[in-house]
Structures are given as C-alpha cells and as structure tokens.
Design an enzyme around this catalytic site. Structure first.
Site: not given
Ligand code: PEP
Length: 251
Positions: A9, A11, A95, A97, A167, A173, A212
C-alpha cells in the site's frame, strides 16, 4: 498449502520517476516467487503507469479505495468498474486512515466492499482496534462488530469472496508491530467468526496482517497458522525491504 498474499500500500506517495525506479528495482526479486501472490496499490493517478510497468509480470495491481456507487454525479470519486478498466484486481476498503481521517464507518465500508464485488474486484477489508480498545480488552469485540457489518450486508458468501486484513491501528506506521502471538490470536478469532457461518469458506479466506511489517519481523508473522500474508505500508516503498518481505512469505 494456501498461497500467501503480500500487498503493498503506497498510500499518498510516489511520482512518475520514483515509481519507475521502484518497480525496476522490485520486479526481478518479487516476480514469480513460488506460492506468493504480490500486489501493489499505487495512488489513482499512477494506476495506468504501474499497470503498464507490470505488464507481462506476475505482479498484480490494486487500488487504495473506491466509491460505493457504480457511476454518476459523485465528484472526486472513482468507481470499481474504472479500477477494473485500469487492470486492478484488488482494492482496499476500510483502511484505518480512511476510517479515522475521512469518516468511513462500517456501513460505508460494507457498501464499498459490495461495489467492488459487483465489478469483479477482490476487496481487501481492513479491520483493527485502537490502542485504547486493546488496553480495555475490547479487541475481539471491535473486530467482530467490523466484520458483522459486512455479514449483515452481503452475507458470508460475499465476505469470503474477498480478503480480510487485520491491521491493529496502533501498529500502522508506528514501527510497533503486533507480536506473532498477538496477531495470530486475532486472526484465529476472525477465522472462528467466519467458521460460525460456513467452515469451508472460513478456511479458504485469506486473512493477512498489516502494521509495521518489516523484513526482520515478516518471517515470524507469516509462520503463524492463520496469517496468510501481509498488507505492507511504509516498507513497500523500499525495494529491498519489500523484496525481503515477499521472500519471507515464500519461505
Ligand atoms: C498500512 O498502511 O496498511 C500499513 C500497514 O502501514 P505500515 O506497514 O507502514 O504500518
């Protein structure tokens, strides 16, 4: 053994030149990895560029969101059919966000999931708890509510036609990853929720982990019984890190 799935992803990152460089660095290492499906979700404006650069490779294309509507007067929105036309196979829905910054609630997320299915896309439903919810012992209840919203709208058959991504919001992040045991416990809970409805479909539905994931923790996460791959944010912008994560899925 079920095929692992790793989705990058990007973003709101990238640019024409940076995308071309990333893909040139990435493709040789992640294309045709045995037993691993790899998909990339760039921002909308780069779908055509990335589709072209992925042509002829085994890597798949995805998008980061979509409209719940099929067409019409919805300024600024992008339909599932448009994503299909640009070669997308996957699309993220819900997601964290989108939920926290753009007010997407469980009902809207479910409608987007349904719109993706209508167009023949594979929706990736993102679910997860906040840090406060985890500390209050509410993780399983929150995940259950998020998944039941989908079941209410489209039923088990529809839900299991896509992918579920666990998630934890506190891990996205942040550099803080769920331990393999913490992630496995939630994945098993999700699998149980699906199995209550239809055991065979539950077993076949990919449940991937995001938050992460890095080269050095991917192997232990992917080794868990109910973790079928990863949704990768930050590390998907780094060719060496993303390649190592995809390889960990193969191993
Ligand atoms: C994500 O944006 O779905 C995500 C898991 O980000 P990160 O790997 O940076 O934590």
């Amino acid at each position: 053994m079920k095929r692992k799935l790793v989705i990058g992803n990007w973003k709101m990152n990238g640019g024409r030149q940076a995308n071309a460089q990333l893909l040139a660095d990435l493709k040789p290492g992640v294309a045709a990895l045995d037993g691993v499906e790899v998909a990339l979700c760039p921002p909308y404006p780069y779908l055509a560029q990335v589709a072209e650069l992925l042509a002829g490779s085994t890597l798949k294309l995805g998008a980061q969101s979509l409209s719940r509507f099929d067409q019409g007067a919805h300024t600024g929105e992008v339909s599932a059919q448009m994503l299909r036309e640009f070669g997308c196979q996957y699309v993220l829905v819900g997601h964290s966000e989108r939920r926290s910054l753009y007010g997407e609630d469980d009902r809207l997320v479910a409608e987007k999931f349904a719109a993706a299915l209508r167009a023949g896309l594979l929706p990736v439903l993102c679910v997860g708890e906040s840090l406060a919810q985890r500390r209050n012992g509410e993780t399983e209840a929150i995940i259950s509510v998020q998944i039941r919203a989908l079941l209410d709208l489209i039923g088990i058959q529809g839900l299991t036609s896509g992918v579920i991504a666990y998630e934890p919001v506190w891990a996205i992040g942040s550099g803080e990853t769920a331990t393999p045991a913490q992630a496995q416990a939630v994945h098993a809970h999700i699998r149980d929720l699906l199995a209550e409805q239809e055991p065979a479909l539950a077993a076949a539905t990919p449940i991937i982990y995001g938050g992460s994931v890095k080269a050095d923790n991917a192997g232990a996460l992917f080794a868990q019984a109910d973790i079928d791959g990863g949704l990768i944010g930050g590390a998907s912008l780094d060719a060496a890190a993303f390649t190592a994560i995809c390889r960990a899925a193969r191993d």
